[in-house]
Design a protein around this motif. Sequence first.
Motif, PDB file in Angstrom:
ATOM      1  N   ARG A 273      15.618  13.149   4.094  1.00  0.00           N
ATOM      2  CA  ARG A 273      15.510  13.612   2.705  1.00  0.00           C
ATOM      3  C   ARG A 273      16.429  12.751   1.833  1.00  0.00           C
ATOM      4  N   LEU A 274      15.817  12.030   0.879  1.00  0.00           N
ATOM      5  CA  LEU A 274      16.575  11.085   0.065  1.00  0.00           C
ATOM      6  C   LEU A 274      16.464  11.436  -1.401  1.00  0.00           C
ATOM      7  N   ARG A 275      17.578  11.288  -2.118  1.00  0.00           N
ATOM      8  CA  ARG A 275      17.540  11.447  -3.573  1.00  0.00           C
ATOM      9  C   ARG A 275      18.366  10.312  -4.167  1.00  0.00           C
ATOM     10  N   LYS A 276      17.712   9.507  -5.010  1.00  0.00           N
ATOM     11  CA  LYS A 276      18.405   8.356  -5.592  1.00  0.00           C
ATOM     12  C   LYS A 276      19.505   8.852  -6.531  1.00  0.00           C
ATOM     13  N   LEU A 277      20.666   8.215  -6.489  1.00  0.00           N
ATOM     14  CA  LEU A 277      21.778   8.554  -7.386  1.00  0.00           C
ATOM     15  C   LEU A 277      22.070   7.337  -8.260  1.00  0.00           C
ATOM     16  N   PRO A 278      22.833   7.539  -9.353  1.00  0.00           N
ATOM     17  CA  PRO A 278      23.190   6.377 -10.174  1.00  0.00           C
ATOM     18  C   PRO A 278      23.949   5.355  -9.320  1.00  0.00           C
ATOM     19  N   ASP A 279      23.756   4.071  -9.642  1.00  0.00           N
ATOM     20  CA  ASP A 279      24.433   3.009  -8.880  1.00  0.00           C
ATOM     21  C   ASP A 279      25.939   3.234  -8.870  1.00  0.00           C
ATOM     22  N   MET A 280      26.549   2.927  -7.761  1.00  0.00           N
ATOM     23  CA  MET A 280      28.012   3.007  -7.681  1.00  0.00           C
ATOM     24  C   MET A 280      28.623   1.982  -8.634  1.00  0.00           C
ATOM     25  N   PRO A 281      29.736   2.342  -9.329  1.00  0.00           N
ATOM     26  CA  PRO A 281      30.373   1.340 -10.190  1.00  0.00           C
ATOM     27  C   PRO A 281      30.770   0.109  -9.363  1.00  0.00           C
ATOM     28  N   ASP A 282      30.728  -1.054  -9.984  1.00  0.00           N
ATOM     29  CA  ASP A 282      31.030  -2.292  -9.266  1.00  0.00           C
ATOM     30  C   ASP A 282      32.460  -2.241  -8.712  1.00  0.00           C
ATOM     31  N   CYS A 283      32.652  -2.762  -7.526  1.00  0.00           N
ATOM     32  CA  CYS A 283      33.986  -2.773  -6.906  1.00  0.00           C
ATOM     33  C   CYS A 283      33.982  -3.770  -5.749  1.00  0.00           C
ATOM     34  N   VAL A 284      35.134  -3.917  -5.107  1.00  0.00           N
ATOM     35  CA  VAL A 284      35.235  -4.816  -3.947  1.00  0.00           C
ATOM     36  C   VAL A 284      35.637  -3.990  -2.725  1.00  0.00           C
ATOM     37  N   PHE A 285      34.866  -4.134  -1.651  1.00  0.00           N
ATOM     38  CA  PHE A 285      35.193  -3.465  -0.389  1.00  0.00           C
ATOM     39  C   PHE A 285      35.771  -4.464   0.605  1.00  0.00           C
TER      40      PHE A 285
ATOM     41  N   PRO B  14      15.393   5.585   6.798  1.00  0.00           N
ATOM     42  CA  PRO B  14      14.910   5.910   5.439  1.00  0.00           C
ATOM     43  C   PRO B  14      15.858   5.391   4.358  1.00  0.00           C
ATOM     44  N   PHE B  15      17.165   5.661   4.483  1.00  0.00           N
ATOM     45  CA  PHE B  15      18.090   5.171   3.450  1.00  0.00           C
ATOM     46  C   PHE B  15      18.101   3.651   3.404  1.00  0.00           C
ATOM     47  N   CYS B  16      18.120   3.009   4.581  1.00  0.00           N
ATOM     48  CA  CYS B  16      18.167   1.537   4.594  1.00  0.00           C
ATOM     49  C   CYS B  16      16.904   0.926   3.988  1.00  0.00           C
ATOM     50  N   THR B  17      15.807   1.687   3.965  1.00  0.00           N
ATOM     51  CA  THR B  17      14.573   1.212   3.330  1.00  0.00           C
ATOM     52  C   THR B  17      14.713   1.283   1.814  1.00  0.00           C
ATOM     53  N   LEU B  18      15.290   2.392   1.344  1.00  0.00           N
ATOM     54  CA  LEU B  18      15.428   2.609  -0.102  1.00  0.00           C
ATOM     55  C   LEU B  18      16.515   1.718  -0.704  1.00  0.00           C
TER      56      LEU B  18
ATOM     57  N   PRO C  56       0.814  -1.226   0.000  1.00  0.00           N
ATOM     58  CA  PRO C  56       0.000   0.000   0.000  1.00  0.00           C
ATOM     59  C   PRO C  56       0.849   1.279   0.000  1.00  0.00           C
ATOM     60  N   LEU C  57       2.085   1.209   0.513  1.00  0.00           N
ATOM     61  CA  LEU C  57       2.941   2.401   0.548  1.00  0.00           C
ATOM     62  C   LEU C  57       4.033   2.281  -0.509  1.00  0.00           C
ATOM     63  N   SER C  58       4.323   3.392  -1.191  1.00  0.00           N
ATOM     64  CA  SER C  58       5.450   3.403  -2.128  1.00  0.00           C
ATOM     65  C   SER C  58       6.733   3.302  -1.313  1.00  0.00           C
ATOM     66  N   ILE C  59       7.841   3.002  -1.972  1.00  0.00           N
ATOM     67  CA  ILE C  59       9.110   2.861  -1.253  1.00  0.00           C
ATOM     68  C   ILE C  59       9.494   4.180  -0.566  1.00  0.00           C
ATOM     69  N   PHE C  60       9.171   5.319  -1.199  1.00  0.00           N
ATOM     70  CA  PHE C  60       9.516   6.610  -0.580  1.00  0.00           C
ATOM     71  C   PHE C  60       8.601   6.909   0.623  1.00  0.00           C
ATOM     72  N   ALA C  61       7.322   6.494   0.529  1.00  0.00           N
ATOM     73  CA  ALA C  61       6.411   6.690   1.672  1.00  0.00           C
ATOM     74  C   ALA C  61       6.858   5.795   2.834  1.00  0.00           C
ATOM     75  N   LEU C  62       7.319   4.601   2.481  1.00  0.00           N
ATOM     76  CA  LEU C  62       7.804   3.667   3.506  1.00  0.00           C
ATOM     77  C   LEU C  62       9.060   4.228   4.185  1.00  0.00           C
ATOM     78  N   ALA C  63       9.938   4.822   3.363  1.00  0.00           N
ATOM     79  CA  ALA C  63      11.163   5.423   3.900  1.00  0.00           C
ATOM     80  C   ALA C  63      10.812   6.585   4.841  1.00  0.00           C
ATOM     81  N   GLU C  64       9.796   7.352   4.458  1.00  0.00           N
ATOM     82  CA  GLU C  64       9.353   8.476   5.297  1.00  0.00           C
ATOM     83  C   GLU C  64       8.864   7.967   6.652  1.00  0.00           C
ATOM     84  N   LEU C  65       8.144   6.855   6.623  1.00  0.00           N
ATOM     85  CA  LEU C  65       7.672   6.236   7.864  1.00  0.00           C
ATOM     86  C   LEU C  65       8.876   5.800   8.710  1.00  0.00           C
TER      87      LEU C  65
END
Length: 285
Positions: free
Chosen positions: A156-168, A140-144, A122-131
């Motif tokens: 306040r969240l703004r989606k960015l392009p995926d990080m390039p693949d790498c190894v941490f 909020p970030f861990c929800t998104l 029933p809630l969009s991912i951004f509405a869920l993050a707000e909750l």
Amino acid sequence: MTTLYEGAFAKINLTLDVLGKRDDGYHDLQSVMQTISIRDDVEIDIGTGKPWKLLCSVEGIPTDERNLAWKAAKVYCEAMGKDPNGIEIRITKRIPSEAGMGGGSADAAAVLRALNRYYGDPLSIFALAELGAQVGSDVPFCTLCGTAMVEGRGERLRKLPDMPDCVFVVCKPEFSVSTPELYRKLDTVSIAKHPDNRAMESALLAGDLGKVAENIWNVFDPVVTAEHLEMNYIKSIFNSYGAVAFQMTGSGSAVYAIMPSFEYAAVVCNMLKENYPQVYIAKPV
Ligand code: ATP
């Protein structure tokens, strides 16, 4: 009875800036956050016919209403008019605690996603993050998940392009840092260097891992490193094994490095394991 399964992924801060203290006592943050593949597993039974219950595989983590996963279930049920009784949450913990990797927030976010899916989204991912902001500032970030610019107190969240693949490689030293104390210390010093979040955003847009690495910066890192010289030891190991970048995540005390390959990551991991039991290899998610 239904059982829901959801992965709870850790985060690291590629950048973390503290912009100032607000009238309400909280600090305004600006951070590029990244989900990584270190995860807890969250299982939720719904309709047990019993009072709510929470179990955690690791000792020392509260299993009552102080647990962020439980708070998330309560917040979701209250917002959606559902009865929290008959819910049992089981957490298999792998994310190190008090690491700056959002372990508790990741569990809370997993509960929000799982319950929302169960009730038909029933809630969009951004509405869920707000909750999720009602549960904790990293929720909020861990929800998104993914890569995002996070601002304010974390709401306040703004989606960015995926990080390039790498190894941490992530190393959690034994000591822990008190987050409120760290903010108090930061308030007494002038921040000598701030991250360039615009440059980080451009690097992500261009998919340029080298530029992402160049722009990694956390304002808390020098404050913690000044008091815990062990941080320099961990960083020197990363450096001597070819790390492309290394930095403390969040308010610490875990330090992560971007390694040039899985082979280098495995070698540095073995090296650090001689002194640190909590060392992990991870990928961006
Ligand atoms: P952050 O990056 O958000 O600052 P952290 O890595 O410092 O998080 P967490 O692992 O989230 O720390 O745990 C911090 C404290 O929160 C723990 O000491 C514990 O008492 C409490 N806590 C509440 N719920 C949880 C949970 N589900 N998992 C782990 N810790 C939890």
